[in-house]
Design a protein around this motif. Structure first.
Motif, PDB file in Angstrom:
ATOM      1  N   LEU A 169     -40.838 -28.477  26.713  1.00 24.89           N
ATOM      2  CA  LEU A 169     -41.181 -29.467  27.734  1.00 24.89           C
ATOM      3  C   LEU A 169     -41.097 -30.862  27.118  1.00 24.89           C
ATOM      4  O   LEU A 169     -41.744 -31.157  26.113  1.00 24.89           O
ATOM      5  CB  LEU A 169     -42.595 -29.213  28.265  1.00 24.89           C
ATOM      6  N   ILE A 170     -40.295 -31.725  27.727  1.00 24.68           N
ATOM      7  CA  ILE A 170     -40.115 -33.090  27.235  1.00 24.68           C
ATOM      8  C   ILE A 170     -40.790 -34.057  28.193  1.00 24.68           C
ATOM      9  O   ILE A 170     -40.588 -33.986  29.412  1.00 24.68           O
ATOM     10  CB  ILE A 170     -38.619 -33.430  27.098  1.00 24.68           C
ATOM     11  N   ALA A 171     -41.625 -34.933  27.640  1.00 21.73           N
ATOM     12  CA  ALA A 171     -42.403 -35.863  28.455  1.00 21.73           C
ATOM     13  C   ALA A 171     -41.979 -37.301  28.175  1.00 21.73           C
ATOM     14  O   ALA A 171     -41.444 -37.618  27.106  1.00 21.73           O
ATOM     15  CB  ALA A 171     -43.898 -35.696  28.179  1.00 21.73           C
ATOM     16  N   LEU A 172     -42.233 -38.169  29.145  1.00 19.02           N
ATOM     17  CA  LEU A 172     -41.960 -39.605  29.019  1.00 19.02           C
ATOM     18  C   LEU A 172     -43.279 -40.340  28.845  1.00 19.02           C
ATOM     19  O   LEU A 172     -44.208 -40.147  29.635  1.00 19.02           O
ATOM     20  CB  LEU A 172     -41.236 -40.110  30.265  1.00 19.02           C
ATOM     21  N   TYR A 173     -43.360 -41.171  27.798  1.00 14.34           N
ATOM     22  CA  TYR A 173     -44.562 -41.964  27.549  1.00 14.34           C
ATOM     23  C   TYR A 173     -44.277 -43.414  27.928  1.00 14.34           C
ATOM     24  O   TYR A 173     -43.386 -44.053  27.368  1.00 14.34           O
ATOM     25  CB  TYR A 173     -44.966 -41.882  26.084  1.00 14.34           C
ATOM     26  N   LYS A 174     -45.029 -43.910  28.909  1.00 13.75           N
ATOM     27  CA  LYS A 174     -44.886 -45.315  29.299  1.00 13.75           C
ATOM     28  C   LYS A 174     -46.214 -45.804  29.878  1.00 13.75           C
ATOM     29  O   LYS A 174     -46.989 -45.031  30.447  1.00 13.75           O
ATOM     30  CB  LYS A 174     -43.759 -45.508  30.312  1.00 13.75           C
ATOM     31  N   ARG A 175     -46.452 -47.086  29.687  1.00 13.19           N
ATOM     32  CA  ARG A 175     -47.677 -47.721  30.185  1.00 13.19           C
ATOM     33  C   ARG A 175     -48.935 -46.946  29.789  1.00 13.19           C
ATOM     34  O   ARG A 175     -49.886 -46.825  30.549  1.00 13.19           O
ATOM     35  CB  ARG A 175     -47.620 -47.896  31.710  1.00 13.19           C
ATOM     36  N   GLY A 176     -48.905 -46.346  28.604  1.00 15.19           N
ATOM     37  CA  GLY A 176     -50.088 -45.674  28.079  1.00 15.19           C
ATOM     38  C   GLY A 176     -50.335 -44.278  28.609  1.00 15.19           C
ATOM     39  O   GLY A 176     -51.384 -43.685  28.335  1.00 15.19           O
ATOM     40  N   GLU A 177     -49.386 -43.704  29.369  1.00 12.82           N
ATOM     41  CA  GLU A 177     -49.577 -42.358  29.919  1.00 12.82           C
ATOM     42  C   GLU A 177     -48.338 -41.506  29.692  1.00 12.82           C
ATOM     43  O   GLU A 177     -47.220 -42.009  29.572  1.00 12.82           O
ATOM     44  CB  GLU A 177     -49.865 -42.427  31.416  1.00 12.82           C
ATOM     45  N   LYS A 192     -44.186 -23.179  36.229  1.00  8.02           N
ATOM     46  CA  LYS A 192     -42.788 -23.530  36.463  1.00  8.02           C
ATOM     47  C   LYS A 192     -42.607 -24.668  37.459  1.00  8.02           C
ATOM     48  O   LYS A 192     -41.489 -25.178  37.630  1.00  8.02           O
ATOM     49  CB  LYS A 192     -42.007 -22.298  36.915  1.00  8.02           C
ATOM     50  N   VAL A 193     -43.678 -25.078  38.123  1.00  9.69           N
ATOM     51  CA  VAL A 193     -43.595 -26.225  39.031  1.00  9.69           C
ATOM     52  C   VAL A 193     -43.423 -27.525  38.251  1.00  9.69           C
ATOM     53  O   VAL A 193     -43.019 -28.547  38.804  1.00  9.69           O
ATOM     54  CB  VAL A 193     -44.835 -26.288  39.950  1.00  9.69           C
ATOM     55  N   VAL A 194     -43.718 -27.466  36.958  1.00  9.78           N
ATOM     56  CA  VAL A 194     -43.588 -28.635  36.076  1.00  9.78           C
ATOM     57  C   VAL A 194     -42.349 -28.442  35.204  1.00  9.78           C
ATOM     58  O   VAL A 194     -42.122 -27.363  34.662  1.00  9.78           O
ATOM     59  CB  VAL A 194     -44.838 -28.789  35.182  1.00  9.78           C
ATOM     60  N   LYS A 195     -41.547 -29.491  35.078  1.00 11.53           N
ATOM     61  CA  LYS A 195     -40.357 -29.403  34.217  1.00 11.53           C
ATOM     62  C   LYS A 195     -40.215 -30.671  33.378  1.00 11.53           C
ATOM     63  O   LYS A 195     -40.913 -31.670  33.591  1.00 11.53           O
ATOM     64  CB  LYS A 195     -39.100 -29.155  35.043  1.00 11.53           C
ATOM     65  N   SER A 196     -39.277 -30.609  32.444  1.00 14.39           N
ATOM     66  CA  SER A 196     -39.054 -31.713  31.510  1.00 14.39           C
ATOM     67  C   SER A 196     -38.461 -32.936  32.196  1.00 14.39           C
ATOM     68  O   SER A 196     -37.771 -32.836  33.217  1.00 14.39           O
ATOM     69  CB  SER A 196     -38.086 -31.287  30.407  1.00 14.39           C
ATOM     70  N   ILE A 197     -38.708 -34.081  31.588  1.00 20.78           N
ATOM     71  CA  ILE A 197     -37.943 -35.282  31.891  1.00 20.78           C
ATOM     72  C   ILE A 197     -36.536 -35.058  31.348  1.00 20.78           C
ATOM     73  O   ILE A 197     -36.367 -34.711  30.176  1.00 20.78           O
ATOM     74  CB  ILE A 197     -38.575 -36.518  31.221  1.00 20.78           C
ATOM     75  N   SER A 198     -35.532 -35.213  32.191  1.00 22.18           N
ATOM     76  CA  SER A 198     -34.148 -34.973  31.767  1.00 22.18           C
ATOM     77  C   SER A 198     -33.425 -36.293  31.510  1.00 22.18           C
ATOM     78  O   SER A 198     -33.919 -37.374  31.856  1.00 22.18           O
ATOM     79  CB  SER A 198     -33.400 -34.187  32.846  1.00 22.18           C
ATOM     80  N   VAL A 199     -32.239 -36.181  30.935  1.00 24.90           N
ATOM     81  CA  VAL A 199     -31.404 -37.373  30.726  1.00 24.90           C
ATOM     82  C   VAL A 199     -31.084 -38.022  32.064  1.00 24.90           C
ATOM     83  O   VAL A 199     -31.103 -39.247  32.198  1.00 24.90           O
ATOM     84  CB  VAL A 199     -30.109 -36.999  29.971  1.00 24.90           C
ATOM     85  N   ASN A 201     -37.057 -39.271  18.745  1.00 29.28           N
ATOM     86  CA  ASN A 201     -36.649 -38.825  17.410  1.00 29.28           C
ATOM     87  C   ASN A 201     -35.440 -37.897  17.555  1.00 29.28           C
ATOM     88  O   ASN A 201     -35.035 -37.542  18.666  1.00 29.28           O
ATOM     89  CB  ASN A 201     -37.796 -38.196  16.624  1.00 29.28           C
ATOM     90  N   LEU A 202     -34.859 -37.517  16.431  1.00 26.71           N
ATOM     91  CA  LEU A 202     -33.620 -36.741  16.470  1.00 26.71           C
ATOM     92  C   LEU A 202     -33.809 -35.390  17.153  1.00 26.71           C
ATOM     93  O   LEU A 202     -32.953 -34.949  17.938  1.00 26.71           O
ATOM     94  CB  LEU A 202     -33.090 -36.549  15.043  1.00 26.71           C
ATOM     95  N   LYS A 203     -34.941 -34.735  16.896  1.00 32.12           N
ATOM     96  CA  LYS A 203     -35.202 -33.429  17.495  1.00 32.12           C
ATOM     97  C   LYS A 203     -35.272 -33.533  19.021  1.00 32.12           C
ATOM     98  O   LYS A 203     -34.736 -32.678  19.739  1.00 32.12           O
ATOM     99  CB  LYS A 203     -36.505 -32.845  16.937  1.00 32.12           C
ATOM    100  N   THR A 204     -35.927 -34.568  19.519  1.00 35.84           N
ATOM    101  CA  THR A 204     -36.021 -34.767  20.969  1.00 35.84           C
ATOM    102  C   THR A 204     -34.633 -35.015  21.557  1.00 35.84           C
ATOM    103  O   THR A 204     -34.286 -34.474  22.614  1.00 35.84           O
ATOM    104  CB  THR A 204     -36.950 -35.953  21.299  1.00 35.84           C
ATOM    105  N   PHE A 205     -33.845 -35.847  20.869  1.00 36.21           N
ATOM    106  CA  PHE A 205     -32.476 -36.126  21.331  1.00 36.21           C
ATOM    107  C   PHE A 205     -31.675 -34.824  21.404  1.00 36.21           C
ATOM    108  O   PHE A 205     -30.959 -34.573  22.380  1.00 36.21           O
ATOM    109  CB  PHE A 205     -31.812 -37.127  20.377  1.00 36.21           C
TER     110      PHE A 205
END
Length: 322
Positions: A124-132, A192-199, A110-114
């Motif tokens: 924190l931005i996550a990637l959703y694929k294959r149901g996870e 902090k060991v976890v970070k966002s999915i980046s471009v 969505n626009l906010k995520t972009f």
């Protein structure tokens, strides 16, 4: 009722276009809106953007969540040809904030995520694929915290019930992890060991599966035309990417990348459509720094095209009469 629905759809699309353009302007992208085919519902690519820092984006702007196969194939193939990331920006209610959805091989946001993907914020931005859902391991934080806590990879493996080999990969290269694994790591090594999915992560993931996705993208109906393009430009078939619902008909990725338009009689384009299509390809080529080649079997049309775009150098736009 239908008129109201169309009006709402146009309003949503207008807002989305403005929002995407604002993001691209803010992070210094050069971009063009591609208006071919003329009817919005018939096209698959709306915006082409490029910046030296962030690379190339191929964007479809939609009021709905649904990504049809033709749209996805064009987004994938143009992204393969141009080393780009294929995005679909949508405001459908099912497209949640800070979730990137992999759908049909492209990335739906969505626009906010972009906006957030280019803001460098704390969300924190996550990637959703294959149901996870997946996020990333920060390899530097992983190594630092493990050392501070005096854990060996073996002791950490035993504590977390994750194989030593997998933990070694996280420490060396990071990687995508499920939310369940992220919670395990954070419980010991801190959030902090976890970070966002980046471009950049999306770009690397897309490239890693690009050629797998490419299999089966060639339609049997296009083989004859594609063979003609292959002979005309003396390139291997694997370097020709057919685009079915945008201004380019083919993108050829060889020693130089070419935006190719097939306006031979068999295509059935009117002269007006040919000129619009050519103009949109010129816009496309300015952003992607590619040349445009127009293929026609009609001498009169060839002359009209040349005359109409006479201000453009031949290296940037060439009309080829076959």
């Amino acid at each position: 009722m239908m008129m109201e629905s169309r009006a709402r759809s146009k309003e949503v699309l207008k807002r989305l276009y403005e929002g995407v353009n604002n993001v691209l302007n803010r992070v210094s992208f050069r971009y063009e809106v591609i208006n071919f085919p003329i009817k919005y519902r018939e096209r698959s690519i709306d915006i082409v953007a490029n910046s030296r820092e962030h690379g190339t984006l191929i964007i479809r702007v939609k009021d709905l969540m649904h990504v049809n196969k033709n749209e996805a194939q064009d987004l994938i193939k143009s992204s393969l040809a141009l080393d780009a990331i294929p995005f679909v920006v949508s405001e459908a209610p099912e497209v949640y904030e800070n979730i990137v959805i992999e759908r049909e091989g492209v990335y739906l946001v969505n626009l906010k995520t972009f906006q957030n993907m280019y803001s460098g914020g704390e969300d924190l931005i996550a990637l959703y694929k294959r149901g996870e859902l997946f996020v990333r391991v920060d390899s530097e934080v992983f190594s630092k915290k493990r050392t501070e806590l005096k854990h060996t990879l073996t002791s950490l493996s035993s504590l977390l019930n994750i194989s030593r080999k997998t933990l070694e990969t996280y420490e060396k290269r990071g990687g995508n992890i499920t939310i369940e694994t992220a919670e395990k790591l954070a419980s010991v090594l801190g959030e902090k060991v976890v970070k966002s999915i980046s471009v950049q992560d999306l770009r690397e993931e897309f490239v890693s599966r690009a050629f797998r996705e490419q299999q089966g993208l060639v339609s049997s109906s296009a083989v004859h035309i594609k063979n003609n393009i292959k002979k005309l430009f003396d390139v291997d078939e694997s370097k020709i990417y057919e685009i079915r619902r945008s201004a380019p008909d083919y993108i050829i990725k060889d020693k130089e990348t070419l935006i190719t338009v097939d306006v031979t009689r068999s295509r059935g384009y009117s002269m007006r459509e040919i000129l619009i299509k050519t103009g949109e390809c010129v816009k496309f080529s300015k952003i992607t720094e590619t040349g445009v080649r127009i293929v026609t079997d009609d001498a009169e049309k060839a002359k009209i095209i040349r005359d109409s775009f006479s201000a453009i150098e031949k290296k940037d736009l060439e009309v080829i009469k076959v």
